[in-house]
Write an enzyme that holds these catalytic residues in place. Structure first.
Site, PDB file in Angstrom:
ATOM      1  N   SER A 115      17.060  43.301  14.192  1.00 13.41           N
ATOM      2  CA  SER A 115      15.703  43.461  13.651  1.00 13.41           C
ATOM      3  C   SER A 115      14.965  42.128  13.594  1.00 13.41           C
ATOM      4  CB  SER A 115      15.739  44.092  12.253  1.00 13.41           C
ATOM      5  OG  SER A 115      16.443  43.260  11.369  1.00 13.41           O
ATOM      6  N   ASP A 160      20.410  37.892  20.873  1.00  9.86           N
ATOM      7  CA  ASP A 160      19.444  38.861  20.343  1.00  9.86           C
ATOM      8  C   ASP A 160      18.031  38.584  20.836  1.00  9.86           C
ATOM      9  OD1 ASP A 160      21.607  39.466  18.784  1.00  9.86           O
ATOM     10  OD2 ASP A 160      20.424  39.746  16.966  1.00  9.86           O
TER      11      ASP A 160
HETATM   12  O1  PMV Z   1      24.387  41.022  13.244  1.00 12.55           O
HETATM   13  P1  PMV Z   1      23.634  40.448  14.407  1.00 12.55           P
HETATM   14  O2  PMV Z   1      22.906  41.480  15.192  1.00 12.55           O
HETATM   15  O3  PMV Z   1      22.761  39.294  14.001  1.00 12.55           O
HETATM   16  O4  PMV Z   1      24.704  39.852  15.411  1.00 12.55           O
HETATM   17  C1  PMV Z   1      25.556  38.766  15.074  1.00 12.55           C
HETATM   18  C2  PMV Z   1      26.388  38.441  16.270  1.00 12.55           C
HETATM   19  C3  PMV Z   1      27.399  37.313  16.073  1.00 12.55           C
HETATM   20  O5  PMV Z   1      28.083  37.191  17.310  1.00 12.55           O
HETATM   21  C4  PMV Z   1      28.407  37.670  15.002  1.00 12.55           C
HETATM   22  C5  PMV Z   1      26.748  35.996  15.716  1.00 12.55           C
HETATM   23  C6  PMV Z   1      25.875  35.453  16.799  1.00 12.55           C
HETATM   24  O6  PMV Z   1      24.905  34.764  16.443  1.00 12.55           O
HETATM   25  O7  PMV Z   1      26.160  35.660  17.986  1.00 12.55           O
END
Ligand code: PMV
Length: 323
Positions: A115, A160
């Site tokens: 998000s 992301d």
């Molecule tokens: O929870 P999210 O969607 O922010 O994903 C975190 C993913 C991790 O690999 C645990 C941390 C990262 O920044 O890659």
């Protein structure tokens, strides 16, 4: 005049946590979005309306040094992302104009669906355009990453923000980021209404990895699952993809980042006929993702007492877009 943009959320098909140590990961954009509508103001202030970020709606004015006083820390963090995004856009366009930003989102906060990345990417995109500028995907993804890293004290990967910018299924390994050819994926998401603390969960994995050689091997094994998964994705082999998602979830459990509610939802989805299921994102609470080709995983999730909402999600091949 107002200017609006939206950007998709994402699930991790494979590879969260291990990506922090240079292993590859495959996030996939989903057809649930966050949007930002931006309007230039006559003064130089920033006003944020965020009706979707709390039950009662929320409006915050940022003056020069006004601290934001919001009870829910997830909402406070979300406002920090919006503020960082606007500042980044202003700096890029060389603007000082005040802006009113309205943020809306179909993505639960801090639940592993990206998000914050979607909000940051949509806000920078809309604000740059409202200020008369133009921004390409590379610059946008990089700026969005820097905003996330600032708000999260350096604990952010580029996965992301890159996925929210370009959409589709992407492969991220260190500095290397690219789109993958991927078939339509019959995804189902289950949400337990909670959220995990990403910083603490990442720190926990780091500690276990330093303490135990077999925990370091587990992180590498996740990398192997991702490499295998890449082949299954290009072959559109749902059965193998599901099996590998189950494997990945088991390895994440071993690293201590699952939760009882996530495990229960994973089992509910499997028993409902999913080809495979796993937690998505940092873990600790939040969402699971299942691959369900013809089963009844969504219904099974809805019947699970720990699941607050479940929904079908399609791979969204479109990244950020002007609305
Ligand atoms: O929870 P999210 O969607 O922010 O994903 C975190 C993913 C991790 O690999 C645990 C941390 C990262 O920044 O890659």
């Amino acid at each position: 005049m107002t200017t609006s943009s939206s950007a998709p959320g994402k699930v991790y098909l494979f590879g969260e946590h291990a990506v922090v140590y240079g292993e590859p990961a495959i996030p996939c954009a989903i057809d649930r979005r966050a949007s930002a509508t931006v309007e230039r103001r006559a003064d130089d202030r920033l006003r944020v309306h965020a009706p979707a970020l709390s039950l009662d709606g929320l409006t915050v004015d940022f003056g020069d040094d006004v601290a934001v006083d919001v009870d829910d820390e997830r909402v406070a963090a979300a406002l920090g992302y919006v503020r960082g995004a606007v500042e980044s856009a202003r700096e890029y366009v060389d603007g000082t104009a005040g802006l009113t930003v309205t943020v809306e989102s179909d993505l639960p906060l801090g639940a592993g669906l990206g998000s914050s990345a979607a909000v940051v990417v949509a806000t920078i995109h809309a604000a740059v355009r409202e200020l008369g500028g133009d921004i390409d995907d590379d610059e946008l993804a990089e700026r969005a990453y820097r905003v996330e890293a600032d708000v999260q004290d350096g604990e952010a990967s580029r996965a992301d923000t890159f996925c929210a910018t370009v959409g589709g299924a992407v492969r991220v390994e260190g500095e290397d980021r690219r789109r993958l050819d991927a078939p339509d994926l019959p995804l189902v998401v289950g949400y337990d209404g909670r959220s995990g603390n990403t910083g603490e969960l990442v720190a926990g994995v780091r500690q276990r990895r330093e303490e135990y050689g077999f925990a370091a091997d587990t992180v590498e094994a996740i990398g192997d699952v991702v490499r295998e998964g890449e082949g299954a994705l290009s072959d559109n082999d749902t059965e193998t993809l599901g099996e590998l998602m189950d494997f990945d979830h088991g390895l994440l459990c071993a690293l201590g980042v699952s939760a009882r509610s996530l495990d229960e939802m994973v089992w509910a989805a499997r028993e409902g006929g999913a080809a495979g299921a796993k937690l998505t994102g940092a873990g600790g609470g939040g969402c699971v993702v299942a691959l369900d080709d013809g089963g009844d995983a969504r219904r099974a999730l809805e019947l699970s007492p720990v699941c607050e909402t479940a929904f079908d999600a399609a791979l969204d091949r479109e990244g950020v877009r002007a609305e």
